[in-house]
Design a protein around this motif. Structure first.
Motif, PDB file in Angstrom:
ATOM      1  N   LEU A 255       8.086  24.093   6.532  1.00 59.98           N
ATOM      2  CA  LEU A 255       6.823  23.699   5.921  1.00 59.98           C
ATOM      3  C   LEU A 255       6.632  24.312   4.545  1.00 59.98           C
ATOM      4  CD1 LEU A 255       4.658  24.211   9.100  1.00 59.98           C
ATOM      5  CD2 LEU A 255       5.086  22.026   8.012  1.00 59.98           C
ATOM      6  N   GLY A 256       7.676  24.874   3.980  1.00 61.36           N
ATOM      7  CA  GLY A 256       7.543  25.488   2.670  1.00 61.36           C
ATOM      8  C   GLY A 256       8.866  26.114   2.310  1.00 61.36           C
ATOM      9  N   ARG A 257       8.881  26.973   1.315  1.00 62.57           N
ATOM     10  CA  ARG A 257      10.106  27.652   0.918  1.00 62.57           C
ATOM     11  C   ARG A 257       9.842  29.146   0.885  1.00 62.57           C
ATOM     12  NH1 ARG A 257      12.216  24.176   2.487  1.00 62.57           N
ATOM     13  NH2 ARG A 257      13.643  22.630   1.605  1.00 62.57           N
ATOM     14  N   SER A 258      10.913  29.911   1.125  1.00 59.10           N
ATOM     15  CA  SER A 258      10.743  31.352   1.085  1.00 59.10           C
ATOM     16  C   SER A 258      12.020  31.991   0.567  1.00 59.10           C
ATOM     17  CB  SER A 258      10.423  31.895   2.480  1.00 59.10           C
ATOM     18  OG  SER A 258      11.527  31.706   3.324  1.00 59.10           O
ATOM     19  N   THR A 259      11.908  33.236   0.200  1.00 62.17           N
ATOM     20  CA  THR A 259      13.106  33.981  -0.153  1.00 62.17           C
ATOM     21  C   THR A 259      12.917  35.436   0.247  1.00 62.17           C
ATOM     22  OG1 THR A 259      14.772  34.307  -1.891  1.00 62.17           O
ATOM     23  CG2 THR A 259      12.497  34.741  -2.518  1.00 62.17           C
TER      24      THR A 259
END
Lengths: 172, 155
Positions: free
Chosen positions: B68-72
């Motif tokens: 549902l989104g992006r992360s790092t």
């Protein structure tokens, strides 16, 4: 507003819409601990209880939701040793090795991430938990044993302070 | 550490057996209660207590990364004398949901989650600008573990 994301699961893609996102946002901090939690979520989002259950079932089946359940606080339950072990393995072998290490019962997360040489030579991350730091480090040593000569270098970063830890949050 | 003595059999079963498979039914706690041979009110009350005490972070959905989104995952090498100040600055972003101090030259490790890659990059750029330190950016390429829960070993 985000574009709808298609998540591949099985053979059918699941396209998430604004209502699915609203459900996930409404459950981020946990389900309400009341007799009919999905009805409460439905009231918050503006849909029926049955629709909440139907949509959450679809998200679970398609892997958008990995699991629904109690999320224990390992630190609070006595797992005070937490080590992020990081490994330099060949990119050709990282998937096979990652599958093997990720399956170990003392590894909670195992990810392939990019290297940034020379500052950061490691491409495989495996989080291990133990009741003590020594116990966590013994588990790191077990991974090293399993990898043998495929381990071209590793490190283990023990956590000294948890500064912030909240459930995943989604913008929007 | 012997934490096991604090929790009785029912607590342990709630913590161990229901990390996944929580029912998607109208009365999920009643379903748990039936399996545990106790009452719905008892299950709800115990989970409330376990949450209040911090043994359970939450009862809810664990969402797949990037669904549902992006992360790092990002790391900073912070000089010791600036660590408290910078840790607070990083924790202050609502896009940062985990922030750990670790024993390494890269001593501050945090996860940035936002709606897309540009929004994640904007947070890292902002942190770099405000701290004068360049974050290592280590986005997930592939997960090897499905995070289906974690077997607790009681003593």
């Amino acid at each position: 507003m985000m574009a709808a994301a298609a998540i591949l699961g099985g053979t059918r893609p699941l396209v998430l819409d604004g209502i699915d996102r609203a459900i996930v946002r409404a459950t981020q901090a946990g389900l309400p601990l009341t007799a009919a939690p999905y009805r409460a979520i439905g009231e918050a989002v503006g849909i029926s209880e049955a629709e909440v259950i139907r949509r959450m079932t679809a998200m679970l089946e398609h892997g958008v939701i990995r699991r629904i359940g109690a999320v224990p606080n390992h630190y609070r339950l006595g797992y005070r040793g937490n080590a992020m072990s990081v490994w330099d393995v060949s990119n050709d072998r990282v998937e096979a090795i990652g599958e093997k290490i990720g399956a170990l019962d003392f590894v909670s997360h195992c990810y392939w991430r990019p290297r940034h040489p020379p500052l950061w030579p490691y491409n495989l991350f495996a989080m291990v938990h133990g009741r003590t730091r020594d116990e966590a480090m013994e588990k790191v040593a077990r991974i090293a044993e399993i990898l043998g000569t495929e381990d071209r270098g590793h490190d283990a970063l023990l956590s000294s302070r948890i500064l912030k830890k909240t459930g995943l949050r989604i913008a929007g | 550490m012997d934490c096991g003595s604090t929790y009785d059999t029912l607590d342990r079963r709630l913590l161990d057996e229901f990390q996944r498979g929580f029912p998607l039914t109208e009365r999920p706690f009643a379903d748990l209660a039936e399996r545990l041979q106790t009452g719905e009110g008892e299950v709800i009350e115990r989970l409330r207590r376990l949450k209040e005490e911090g043994a359970v972070s939450r009862v809810g959905a664990v969402v797949a990364p990037h669904a549902l989104g992006r992360s790092t995952l990002a790391a900073l090498a912070v000089p010791a004398e600036r660590l408290d100040e910078i840790a607070e600055l990083v924790s202050g972003y609502h896009e940062v949901n985990h922030n750990y101090e670790r024993e390494h030259r890269f001593n501050l490790w945090f996860v940035v989650t936002a709606e897309d890659e540009d929004a994640v990059a904007a947070v890292l750029d902002d942190i770099a600008r405000r701290t004068g330190l360049e974050p290592l950016d280590l986005p997930l390429l592939e997960p090897f573990h499905l995070d289906l829960g974690f077997a607790l070993q009681w003593r």
